[in-house]
Design a protein around this motif. Structure first.
Motif, short mmCIF file in Angstrom:
data_model
loop_
_atom_site.label_atom_id
_atom_site.label_comp_id
_atom_site.label_asym_id
_atom_site.label_seq_id
_atom_site.Cartn_x
_atom_site.Cartn_y
_atom_site.Cartn_z
N TYR A 272 -117.28 -64.40 -11.77
CA TYR A 272 -117.18 -63.18 -12.56
C TYR A 272 -115.76 -62.94 -13.05
O TYR A 272 -115.55 -62.38 -14.12
N GLU B 110 -112.85 -56.08 -10.23
CA GLU B 110 -111.59 -55.40 -10.49
C GLU B 110 -111.16 -54.62 -9.25
O GLU B 110 -109.99 -54.59 -8.89
N ARG C 36 -117.40 -68.08 -19.61
CA ARG C 36 -117.99 -68.29 -18.29
C ARG C 36 -118.72 -69.64 -18.21
O ARG C 36 -118.72 -70.29 -17.18
N ASN D 31 -113.16 -57.60 -22.76
CA ASN D 31 -114.20 -56.62 -23.10
C ASN D 31 -113.71 -55.20 -22.92
O ASN D 31 -114.46 -54.25 -23.07
N ASP D 32 -112.44 -55.04 -22.54
CA ASP D 32 -111.94 -53.69 -22.33
C ASP D 32 -110.47 -53.64 -22.74
O ASP D 32 -109.59 -53.61 -21.90
N THR E 256 -112.58 -65.32 -16.60
CA THR E 256 -113.06 -65.38 -17.97
C THR E 256 -111.93 -65.01 -18.91
O THR E 256 -111.10 -64.17 -18.59
N SER F 208 -110.68 -57.06 -17.93
CA SER F 208 -111.95 -57.54 -18.46
C SER F 208 -112.90 -58.00 -17.36
O SER F 208 -114.00 -58.42 -17.65
N MET F 209 -112.49 -57.91 -16.11
CA MET F 209 -113.39 -58.31 -15.03
C MET F 209 -114.37 -57.18 -14.78
O MET F 209 -114.08 -56.02 -15.03
N PRO F 210 -115.58 -57.52 -14.25
CA PRO F 210 -116.53 -56.45 -13.91
C PRO F 210 -115.91 -55.52 -12.86
O PRO F 210 -115.05 -55.94 -12.09
N TRP F 211 -116.40 -54.26 -12.80
CA TRP F 211 -115.71 -53.26 -11.97
C TRP F 211 -115.62 -53.66 -10.52
O TRP F 211 -114.62 -53.40 -9.86
#
Lengths: 368, 371
Positions: free
Chosen positions: B41, A313, B175, B48-49, B44, A307-310
């Motif tokens: 970032y 990640e 967050r 979401n995936d 959290t 779920s972390m931004p790319w």
């Protein structure tokens, strides 16, 4: 022979300065006890305010649903303002409110509203509490329908199967993750200071004029701490299995091999920091900033990596603890799953070679 | 009489010791900022995936509707369609999918006849928190599906409905909870490291004995050693707070005075603990270890990631001496709840007590711990 001399000296230093022994043995016990008992995401007996502005039988039976649930510690209020004060003071995590016209509206067509107000600051807890309340609400609807001799019409029911951890104990996934964090600390802390210390005290120069080669110096540093770290690791695993009763479904051999590999990475990282930093202050700072916090936050130990931004990640691939946490959680809870173990073990092996190789190539028998 | 001139000279020397070396200058300033952004970032609990697989034995329209409801959700990401039971285990075990949706062969039939239908949700429980959150998301989708089916049948619907409102954080963004927490985390790490090694370094190099025979009194040494850590911590915290507000756009609903009162008291306690550790240690390794042994539990037991209320009573009692615990409450209530100055006084005074006690102990140890 020369290597033995160096190792002997390092062992003496370990034994005479109690802080190394305590890093390897006292710290794991202390941290596992603290974390194993202290870290839990399972909310039980959530304090919740039940505000009944209506005194119908329906409202009372709904409130009773919370009094009897083991998930809630229900406190009844008559006045909404008092409940709000309690919410603000964090005495309760949420308020369930049935307004004065509740009894009337439940008798008439159309749904009667029940308000649930949560303190959203801790979003994770709020999410959990909301789930529990919805569960109780469904239960109540079902009881109510049964009493009226009807069947509550729920077209599709969810049948949940939680594999590997059916009773959903958060300790079962946190304790194996903690083993990784503790070993990161042991490995990096043990070695981060050792080379910097020799440079700072000037004894490195004395070593450089002796016939020992750089490889021997490095091995002389590495082997004693590897042995010490292995001891700490065995202790942590023993505590996880016997004290915290985390099931070990995989084989101990796999666990031991993966842990040794990870220890090499951690020691190699500490050594590299130590060689690059040259002063203990910088080495200490770098060790803490690059090992503990990333292992805590970026390893998948608590926070879900997918779920972390790319770009974050991508960054997690550089964190050794990520691979080790994946192996640990699988070996403890699921068994020897080779499709998880092999790629992660290969990544660890690559990192070990990289860090130890870099340490070797960055340390020359030369003064600046 | 305190001599401010002497203290000033010591403060100047301390700053030089920390900041003259470019590497050490960098480690004090750079990493905390990088970490704030990275962790802001990364940390959290929101998913979401969620990758999932479908094993649909039913050929009817209802099962297709249900699967497309999952497909249409931004949270779920279908990575595989399975055709047999034995395909489920390998996908879950290898962590390729977190969740498998298994729909039986009579799903549409049962729904058409008005019989209760079942859908099986198989979920990887290795990370039980993620599993529970994903399960809640799946339940929400299925509940919406149920509402649509009921509406189609023209059923009356439930006699009561639950209306959920979350105060202070209406969208339950984790967050907003984590980023203010990171402010406390990084402030503690930086302050503790700067102060924990300051006395230990002098002890190891033998210059502390020299310091003790100068006209400087222990109180003056204490102030001189405390000031750099305090100032560095304060400026770092100020920068980190600005990043939290401007970059992560976490709302700030209280007064700056309230937040900074909390910050100053927290720094006082962190510097005090750091100096106490430092004056107990003889070598820098011991100082570093001591800082660690304080810092790691302080972070874990602060309520940063896991609530204090979930801990056993004995552990909850231990958290009372943890200054970070109080600062976490202050950060979150000033950022999100808009708490007033008076409401936070119960958080302010314990930090002051911890700070003054540890400072006093550190000053006493200067002269009484000789080796």
């Amino acid at each position: 022979m020369r290597l033995r001399g160096l190792m002997r000296k390092e062992f003496l230093q370990i034994v005479r300065d109690p802080s190394s022994i305590s890093i390897a043995f006292v710290m794991p016990v202390f941290l596992l006890l603290l974390f194993g008992y202290g870290v839990s995401l399972d909310a039980e007996e959530v304090p919740i305010a039940v505000v009944m502005e209506a005194f119908g039988g329906e409202a009372v039976s709904f409130a009773a649903e919370f009094r009897h649930s083991r998930y809630f510690d229900a406190r009844e209020y008559v006045d909404m303002r008092e409940a709000v004060t309690a919410l603000r003071a964090r005495e309760v995590d949420g308020i369930i409110r049935m307004q004065a016209d509740f009894a009337e509206r439940i008798g008439s067509p159309g749904p009667a509203p029940i308000q649930l107000i949560l303190n959203g600051v801790d979003a994770n807890t709020a999410e959990l509490v909301s789930g529990y309340v919805q569960g109780s609400w469904l239960n109540w609807l079902q009881h109510r329908a049964e009493q009226a001799g009807q069947q509550l019409d729920i077209p599709v029911e969810v049948e949940q199967r939680i594999w590997f951890n059916p009773e959903v104990r958060s300790r079962n996934f946190l304790v194996p993750g903690l083993v990784a964090i503790i070993m990161t600390l042991i490995g990096a802390l043990l070695t981060a200071l050792v080379m910097a210390r020799e440079w700072e005290r000037g004894t490195m120069e004395a070593l450089l004029v002796t016939p020992v080669s750089m490889t021997e110096i490095l091995l002389g540093k590495l082997i004693p701490y590897f042995i010490l770290g292995t001891g700490g690791m065995l202790l942590s695993v023993a505590m996880a299995v016997w004290l915290f009763e985390v099931p070990l479904r995989g084989s101990f051999g796999v666990l031991f091999a993966a842990a040794s590999l990870f220890l090499l990475v951690a020691l190699g990282m500490g050594l590299l920091i130590s060689i690059t930093a040259r002063t203990q202050f910088v080495a200490g700072q770098v060790a803490i900033l690059t090992t503990f916090l990333p292992a805590f936050i970026l390893s998948g130990f608590i926070f879900d990596i997918n779920s972390m931004p790319w770009f974050i990640e991508g960054l997690t691939y550089a964190i050794a603890a990520r691979y080790f946490v994946a192996i640990l959680q699988s070996v403890f809870l699921a068994g020897d799953i080779w499709s998880v173990i092999v790629p992660n073990a290969l990544a660890l092996m690559g990192m070990a070679v990289l860090f130890l190789g870099l340490s070797r190539s960055r340390s020359r028998k030369r003064l600046e | 009489m305190l001599s401010w001139l002497r203290i000033l000279a010591l403060v100047r020397k301390e700053f030089l010791a920390i900041l003259k070396d470019p590497k050490s200058r960098f480690v004090v300033i750079g990493p905390p900022l990088i970490q704030l952004v990275v962790f802001g970032y990364a940390a959290t609990f929101d998913l979401n995936d969620v990758s999932f697989a479908v094993y649909n034995q039913d050929r009817g329209s209802y099962s297709r509707d249900l699967v497309s409801a999952f497909d249409g959700s931004p949270t779920f990401n279908k990575v595989a369609v399975l055709n047999a039971d034995r395909e489920i285990a390998p996908r879950v075990e290898s962590r390729e999918v977190l969740l498998v949706l298994r729909i039986g062969p009579r799903f549409t039939d049962e729904l058409l006849k008005g019989e209760p239908a079942k859908v099986q949700v198989i979920i990887d429980g290795r990370n039980s928190n993620t599993a529970m959150i994903a399960l809640n998301y799946a339940r929400t989708i299925i509940r919406d599906f149920n509402d649509r089916v009921l509406a189609e049948r023209g059923a009356a619907g439930a006699p009561a409905e639950l209306i959920v409102r979350a105060w202070y954080n209406p969208n339950l963004e984790s967050r907003w909870f984590i980023v203010p927490g990171i402010v406390g985390l990084l402030t503690l790490v930086v302050t503790l490291l700067v102060t924990a090694l300051s006395v230990a370094r002098e002890r190891e190099q033998g210059t502390f004995d020299q310091l003790l025979v100068t006209p400087l009194r222990p109180v003056e040494i204490l102030i001189g050693k405390a000031t750099p850590g305090f100032l560095i911590g304060l400026s770092e915290a100020a920068v980190v707070i600005s990043v939290a507000l401007l970059w992560f756009e976490v709302p700030f609903r209280s007064t700056v005075l309230t937040l900074y009162t909390g910050l100053v008291l927290f720094l006082l306690s962190a510097v005090g603990v750091g100096l106490m550790i430092s004056s107990l240690s003889v070598t820098q390794q011991q100082g570093l270890l001591g800082a660690f042994l304080f810092m790691v539990p302080a972070i874990i037991l602060s309520g940063f990631a896991t609530p204090i209320a979930n801990m056993p009573q004995a552990v909850q009692a231990v958290t009372l001496v943890n200054p970070l615990r109080y600062f976490m409450v202050i950060l979150r209530s000033t950022f999100l709840e808009g708490a007033s100055f008076e409401a936070l006084i119960p958080q302010f005074w314990p930090m002051a007590v911890i700070g003054l006690t540890s400072m006093a102990l550190a000053g006493w140890l200067f002269r009484h711990r000789m080796y």
